[in-house]
Structures are given as C-alpha cells and as structure tokens.
Enzyme design. Structure first.
Site, PDB file in Angstrom:
ATOM      1  N   SER A   8       1.172  -3.882   2.806  1.00 29.65           N
ATOM      2  CA  SER A   8       1.212  -5.102   1.989  1.00 29.65           C
ATOM      3  C   SER A   8       2.634  -5.552   1.671  1.00 29.65           C
ATOM      4  O   SER A   8       2.877  -6.748   1.482  1.00 29.65           O
ATOM      5  CB  SER A   8       0.435  -4.886   0.692  1.00 29.65           C
ATOM      6  OG  SER A   8       0.988  -3.810  -0.045  1.00 29.65           O
ATOM      7  N   GLY A  45      -2.723  -2.598   2.483  1.00 29.46           N
ATOM      8  CA  GLY A  45      -3.516  -1.396   2.280  1.00 29.46           C
ATOM      9  C   GLY A  45      -3.380  -0.360   3.377  1.00 29.46           C
ATOM     10  O   GLY A  45      -3.981   0.710   3.301  1.00 29.46           O
ATOM     11  N   ASN A  74       1.141   3.686   0.788  1.00 31.47           N
ATOM     12  CA  ASN A  74      -0.280   3.860   0.472  1.00 31.47           C
ATOM     13  C   ASN A  74      -0.726   5.312   0.647  1.00 31.47           C
ATOM     14  O   ASN A  74      -1.596   5.777  -0.090  1.00 31.47           O
ATOM     15  CB  ASN A  74      -1.143   2.906   1.297  1.00 31.47           C
ATOM     16  CG  ASN A  74      -0.960   1.472   0.845  1.00 31.47           C
ATOM     17  OD1 ASN A  74      -1.013   1.180  -0.341  1.00 31.47           O
ATOM     18  ND2 ASN A  74      -0.709   0.582   1.782  1.00 31.47           N
ATOM     19  N   ASP A 155      -0.034  -7.757 -10.688  1.00 31.69           N
ATOM     20  CA  ASP A 155      -0.703  -6.470 -10.445  1.00 31.69           C
ATOM     21  C   ASP A 155       0.206  -5.279 -10.742  1.00 31.69           C
ATOM     22  O   ASP A 155      -0.232  -4.135 -10.742  1.00 31.69           O
ATOM     23  CB  ASP A 155      -1.253  -6.390  -9.019  1.00 31.69           C
ATOM     24  CG  ASP A 155      -0.180  -6.392  -7.932  1.00 31.69           C
ATOM     25  OD1 ASP A 155       1.034  -6.343  -8.240  1.00 31.69           O
ATOM     26  OD2 ASP A 155      -0.558  -6.436  -6.747  1.00 31.69           O
ATOM     27  N   HIS A 158       3.098  -5.277  -6.411  1.00 32.69           N
ATOM     28  CA  HIS A 158       3.588  -6.028  -5.254  1.00 32.69           C
ATOM     29  C   HIS A 158       4.696  -7.010  -5.624  1.00 32.69           C
ATOM     30  O   HIS A 158       4.580  -7.722  -6.615  1.00 32.69           O
ATOM     31  CB  HIS A 158       2.421  -6.765  -4.584  1.00 32.69           C
ATOM     32  CG  HIS A 158       1.430  -5.836  -3.990  1.00 32.69           C
ATOM     33  ND1 HIS A 158       0.295  -5.441  -4.668  1.00 32.69           N
ATOM     34  CD2 HIS A 158       1.417  -5.187  -2.808  1.00 32.69           C
ATOM     35  CE1 HIS A 158      -0.388  -4.592  -3.905  1.00 32.69           C
ATOM     36  NE2 HIS A 158       0.276  -4.423  -2.777  1.00 32.69           N
TER      37      HIS A 158
END
Length: 180
Positions: A8, A45, A74, A155, A158
């Site tokens: 991402s 992801g 991740n 969030d 990011h």
C-alpha cells in the site's frame, strides 16, 4: 523500465494514484531527462509471499532494468516469522538478478507491538539482505513521514498525498546512481 514491487505504501493507498510517490517518480525521471518508464506492481496489503508469487509474471511482462522492492511491512505488522520474510525477500532478489535487473531494497520499520526483539530483528533484516547480496538499500522509506500526524491519513498508518514527495526524496538518492 523500473518496476516497483510493493504494498500500500507504493500503491498510493487512500489517495489518487497520480499523487503517489511512484507516479511522482515517473514525472521526476522525465523532468531530469531519464528515459526510464515506471511500472507499479504494488498491491495494498501485500506481503513478501504475495510479492514473490507475482514477481515472475511482472518480470516477464515489464523486463525491468531496475526493481525497487518495497515489501515486508505487512509481514511485520502481522507478526509473521522473520525467517520466512527474509527468505521471501532473498528469493525476490535472486529472481530479479536472474532476470538481469538491479535491485533497490527499501528498508521498512514497524511499531514495537511484538516487542523490541522482533522489532529490531525486523528492521535489521533489510540491511542484512542488502549486505549479503551487495544491493542498494533505500534507508527507511518513511523517514520524516512516520510519526508525523500531518503527513499520515486518518487511519494512522498510510501516508497522505502531502507525504509522497518526501517518500520520493527518500528513494531518489539510492535510485539515481542505478539509473546511470
């Protein structure tokens, strides 16, 4: 051709793709007279395992001269075994080299959720691989971005559009010598 194999952080999660650092890289290359095109094979992801499984098709399709590998965050956020992550990254490096391309590996860091030992070993993996394979290491991709709430999306993870030029500036000093 420059291939970006990432997650991402390179897929411009949560922002328009043209504002992401990979799109900004294409613009910078053109502005500075480099003929390279950029192919973004990043998926939000994604893990090192996913990147490894997608890599052969991307190498065949794009036939890159340079591959920027931006994977691992991740794996770490999910607490996956670090040996497995390291093996996947090593295999990615080997496949890229077999295809005749140069590699730039982006160093990743994670929050200390899994304890200091896991966190330290996670971060050290990138430098160890760069040394073992004698490849370019991009120092922490989110240097100057991580921890700066003004540059992070709601969030809390990011980078926002405002952070993307800084991320590109983190990549550029390692990438530029590979372009020549």
């Amino acid at each position: 051709m420059i291939l970006v194999l990432g997650d991402s952080l390179s897929a411009a999660y949560g922002i328009p793709a043209e504002q992401g650092w990979v799109s900004l890289l294409q613009r910078r290359l053109a502005e500075r007279g480099f003929p390279h095109r950029v192919s973004n094979a990043s998926i939000s992801g994604d893990t090192t395992s996913g990147g490894l499984s997608r890599l052969p098709a991307a190498l065949e399709r794009d036939r890159p001269a340079i591959v920027i590998v931006e994977l691992g965050a991740n794996d770490g956020l999910r607490g996956q075994p670090l040996m497995e992550m390291s093996q996947n990254l090593a295999r990615i490096i080997e496949l890229v080299r077999q295809a005749g391309a140069r590699v730039a590996l982006a160093e990743m860091r994670i929050p200390p959720n899994y304890g200091p030992l896991y966190t330290q070993k996670f971060q050290a993996t990138f430098g160890e691989l760069a040394k073992r394979y004698d490849i370019a290491l991009i120092p922490f991709l989110l240097n100057g971005v991580a921890g700066n709430r003004a540059l992070i999306q709601d969030d809390g993870l990011h980078p926002g559009a405002e952070a993307q030029p800084r991320i590109l500036d983190n990549v550029w000093p390692t990438l530029e010598p590979l372009l020549k």
